[in-house]
Design an enzyme around this catalytic site. Structure first.
Site, PDB file in Angstrom:
ATOM      1  N   SER A   1     -19.235 -30.410  38.084  1.00 49.26           N
ATOM      2  CA  SER A   1     -18.429 -30.020  39.234  1.00 49.26           C
ATOM      3  C   SER A   1     -17.146 -30.843  39.212  1.00 49.26           C
ATOM      4  O   SER A   1     -17.116 -31.929  38.631  1.00 49.26           O
ATOM      5  CB  SER A   1     -19.198 -30.325  40.525  1.00 49.26           C
ATOM      6  OG  SER A   1     -18.357 -30.197  41.663  1.00 49.26           O
TER       7      SER A   1
ATOM      8  N   TYR B   1     -25.127 -35.167  45.602  1.00 52.17           N
ATOM      9  CA  TYR B   1     -24.544 -34.119  44.771  1.00 52.17           C
ATOM     10  C   TYR B   1     -23.488 -34.700  43.835  1.00 52.17           C
ATOM     11  O   TYR B   1     -23.515 -34.473  42.626  1.00 52.17           O
ATOM     12  CB  TYR B   1     -23.934 -33.021  45.649  1.00 52.17           C
ATOM     13  CG  TYR B   1     -23.303 -31.901  44.868  1.00 52.17           C
ATOM     14  CD1 TYR B   1     -24.093 -30.901  44.320  1.00 52.17           C
ATOM     15  CD2 TYR B   1     -21.926 -31.830  44.674  1.00 52.17           C
ATOM     16  CE1 TYR B   1     -23.530 -29.857  43.597  1.00 52.17           C
ATOM     17  CE2 TYR B   1     -21.354 -30.804  43.958  1.00 52.17           C
ATOM     18  CZ  TYR B   1     -22.157 -29.813  43.427  1.00 52.17           C
ATOM     19  OH  TYR B   1     -21.596 -28.793  42.702  1.00 52.17           O
TER      20      TYR B   1
ATOM     21  N   LYS C   1     -23.835 -34.927  39.737  1.00 49.55           N
ATOM     22  CA  LYS C   1     -22.911 -34.212  38.854  1.00 49.55           C
ATOM     23  C   LYS C   1     -22.160 -35.172  37.933  1.00 49.55           C
ATOM     24  O   LYS C   1     -21.805 -34.822  36.814  1.00 49.55           O
ATOM     25  CB  LYS C   1     -21.943 -33.342  39.672  1.00 49.55           C
ATOM     26  CG  LYS C   1     -22.635 -32.185  40.385  1.00 49.55           C
ATOM     27  CD  LYS C   1     -23.388 -31.294  39.401  1.00 49.55           C
ATOM     28  CE  LYS C   1     -24.013 -30.100  40.072  1.00 49.55           C
ATOM     29  NZ  LYS C   1     -24.599 -29.148  39.115  1.00 49.55           N
TER      30      LYS C   1
ATOM     31  N   THR D   1     -17.905 -17.473  46.570  1.00 52.87           N
ATOM     32  CA  THR D   1     -19.212 -16.858  46.326  1.00 52.87           C
ATOM     33  C   THR D   1     -19.913 -16.626  47.665  1.00 52.87           C
ATOM     34  O   THR D   1     -19.505 -17.185  48.689  1.00 52.87           O
ATOM     35  CB  THR D   1     -20.100 -17.787  45.479  1.00 52.87           C
ATOM     36  OG1 THR D   1     -20.307 -19.006  46.215  1.00 52.87           O
ATOM     37  CG2 THR D   1     -19.463 -18.083  44.125  1.00 52.87           C
TER      38      THR D   1
END
Length: 181
Positions: free
Chosen positions: A53, A67, A71, A102
């Site tokens: 990411s 997160y 990543k 998305t």
């Protein structure tokens, strides 16, 4: 990213563990079995693309510590695997996408225009990327056209991580004397 991801002060340990299990341990298991599969099928040149990411490169101002840390680990593990298995012809690369338009992102932001603009302003193009644009980056990394690309952090973010300040207003127009037929 788990919706209850947070900062280092008030953070549920089970969310940390779950995030690391999926994003780090999952990558380890996937990579292990990919290498075994590459050897088993006798393919001399093989490519594995792991999803990192942009936050693994620049961090985030919103609290999402597990997160972001997971990543960052994706980048380190992928580089290591790319170097270790380079002589076997196995390539390992990380794709570092920016936030994409998305259904998941649409669900998080909903109709809250402030949430959308807080992030959209960071894109020089003034828009989020689309899933098919990331798919094209994956196709390139998996193809023979990228046969000399290995152990890299492939950034597909519309210039977001390179922009200190983004343009204001609408796109500029070409001067009238340069306009085509």
């Amino acid at each position: 990213m788990h919706p209850h991801d947070g900062d280092s002060i008030e953070y549920p340990e089970d969310i940390w563990d779950r995030t690391m299990d999926i994003n780090v341990k999952g990558l380890w298991f996937g990579s292990k079995h990919a290498v075994l599969g590459f050897w088993r099928h006798g393919k001399k040149v093989s490519s594995l693309i792991n999803t990192a990411s942009v936050v693994s490169l620049v961090g985030a101002a919103t609290a999402q510590l597990a997160y972001t840390a997971s990543k960052g680990t994706v980048l380190a593990m992928t580089r290591e695997l790319g170097i270790v298995y380079a002589r076997e012809g196995f390539r390992f690369n990380s794709l570092c996408p920016a936030p994409l338009n998305t259904p998941l992102l649409q669900g998080w932001f909903g109709d809250d225009k402030a949430k959308w603009s807080r992030r959209e302003v960071h894109f020089p193009s003034g828009r989020f990327g689309e899933a098919n644009e990331q798919a094209h980056a994956v196709i390139f990394l998996a193809s023979d056209e990228s046969s000399f690309v290995n152990a890299t952090d492939f950034v597909a973010d519309g210039g977001m991580t390179k922009a200190y300040v983004t343009p204001e207003g609408p796109a500029t127009e070409a001067p009238k004397n340069l306009a085509g037929p």
